[in-house]
Design a protein around this motif. Structure first.
Motif, mmCIF file in Angstrom:
data_model
loop_
_atom_site.group_PDB
_atom_site.id
_atom_site.type_symbol
_atom_site.label_atom_id
_atom_site.label_comp_id
_atom_site.label_asym_id
_atom_site.label_seq_id
_atom_site.Cartn_x
_atom_site.Cartn_y
_atom_site.Cartn_z
ATOM 1 N N GLU A 13 -5.418 -72.607 -52.017
ATOM 2 C CA GLU A 13 -4.763 -73.543 -52.930
ATOM 3 C C GLU A 13 -4.860 -74.938 -52.334
ATOM 4 O O GLU A 13 -5.159 -75.114 -51.152
ATOM 5 N N VAL A 14 -4.582 -75.930 -53.161
ATOM 6 C CA VAL A 14 -4.520 -77.300 -52.666
ATOM 7 C C VAL A 14 -3.351 -77.421 -51.695
ATOM 8 O O VAL A 14 -3.438 -78.085 -50.663
ATOM 9 N N ASP A 15 -2.285 -76.717 -51.996
ATOM 10 C CA ASP A 15 -1.079 -76.716 -51.170
ATOM 11 C C ASP A 15 -1.266 -75.723 -50.009
ATOM 12 O O ASP A 15 -1.490 -74.536 -50.225
ATOM 13 N N ALA A 16 -1.158 -76.203 -48.786
ATOM 14 C CA ALA A 16 -1.353 -75.348 -47.607
ATOM 15 C C ALA A 16 -0.318 -74.229 -47.530
ATOM 16 O O ALA A 16 -0.622 -73.125 -47.069
ATOM 17 N N VAL A 17 0.900 -74.477 -47.994
ATOM 18 C CA VAL A 17 1.941 -73.455 -47.958
ATOM 19 C C VAL A 17 1.576 -72.307 -48.900
ATOM 20 O O VAL A 17 1.747 -71.130 -48.560
ATOM 21 N N ALA A 18 1.039 -72.627 -50.063
ATOM 22 C CA ALA A 18 0.623 -71.592 -51.016
ATOM 23 C C ALA A 18 -0.548 -70.791 -50.456
ATOM 24 O O ALA A 18 -0.598 -69.560 -50.604
ATOM 25 N N THR A 19 -1.486 -71.457 -49.799
ATOM 26 C CA THR A 19 -2.623 -70.759 -49.188
ATOM 27 C C THR A 19 -2.130 -69.819 -48.097
ATOM 28 O O THR A 19 -2.588 -68.682 -47.990
#
Length: 160
Positions: free
Chosen positions: A128-134
């Motif tokens: 994801e663009v969001d590192a937390v989601a990745t």
């Protein structure tokens, strides 16, 4: 419920009764003497803090499904270690990632090694663009890899 509906339900139940499916203990399919199997926490040689615990828990659940789970006093046990848990992007933009997960396990019966197994699982997941989601997706990939490794370990220990 209409008569036709009731008849359909009864026909389905009758068909299911003769389908050959049976619930039984898989413990008899493990090597001789490996009745109920105890699984202590697995060692973890990775940076993923819960990798060893996830594999051990998945193994306990898999053995329980087969009626072969045991306690600390069992004569058989599966010990092991998670030796690798690493992720890398498959695409330059990091849209798709691959987790490589490796586990070593051994079955001990009365203190003697009865089998040794090495498992390697590769699980792809979306970044994801969001590192937390990745990171959340990576953790889900680790859980999936642990479950798949546990199932394969038990299947490979079972005798035909």
């Amino acid at each position: 419920m209409s008569r036709a509906g009731l008849a359909a339900v009864l026909a389905a139940l009758a068909a299911a009764e003769g389908c050959g499916y049976a619930v039984g203990s898989g413990a008899t399919r493990l090597p001789a003497g490996a009745g109920p199997v105890f699984v202590p926490p697995f060692e973890n040689h990775t940076a993923d803090a819960e990798a060893g615990a996830l594999v051990a828990a998945a193994l306990r659940e898999e053995l329980s499904r087969r009626g072969a789970a045991g306690g600390e006093g069992s004569s058989a046990r599966i010990e092991g270690a998670v030796t690798r848990s690493s992720s890398s992007p498959l695409t330059p933009q990091g849209g798709t990632w691959r987790l490589v997960f490796e586990v070593q396990a051994r079955l001990l019966v009365d203190g003697r090694e009865a089998a040794q197994i090495r498992i390697r699982r590769e699980v792809d997941y979306l970044g994801e663009v969001d590192a937390v989601a990745t990171e959340g997706r990576r953790r889900l990939a680790i859980r999936r890899a642990a479950n798949e490794a546990a199932r394969e370990i038990v299947e490979r220990l079972e005798t035909p």
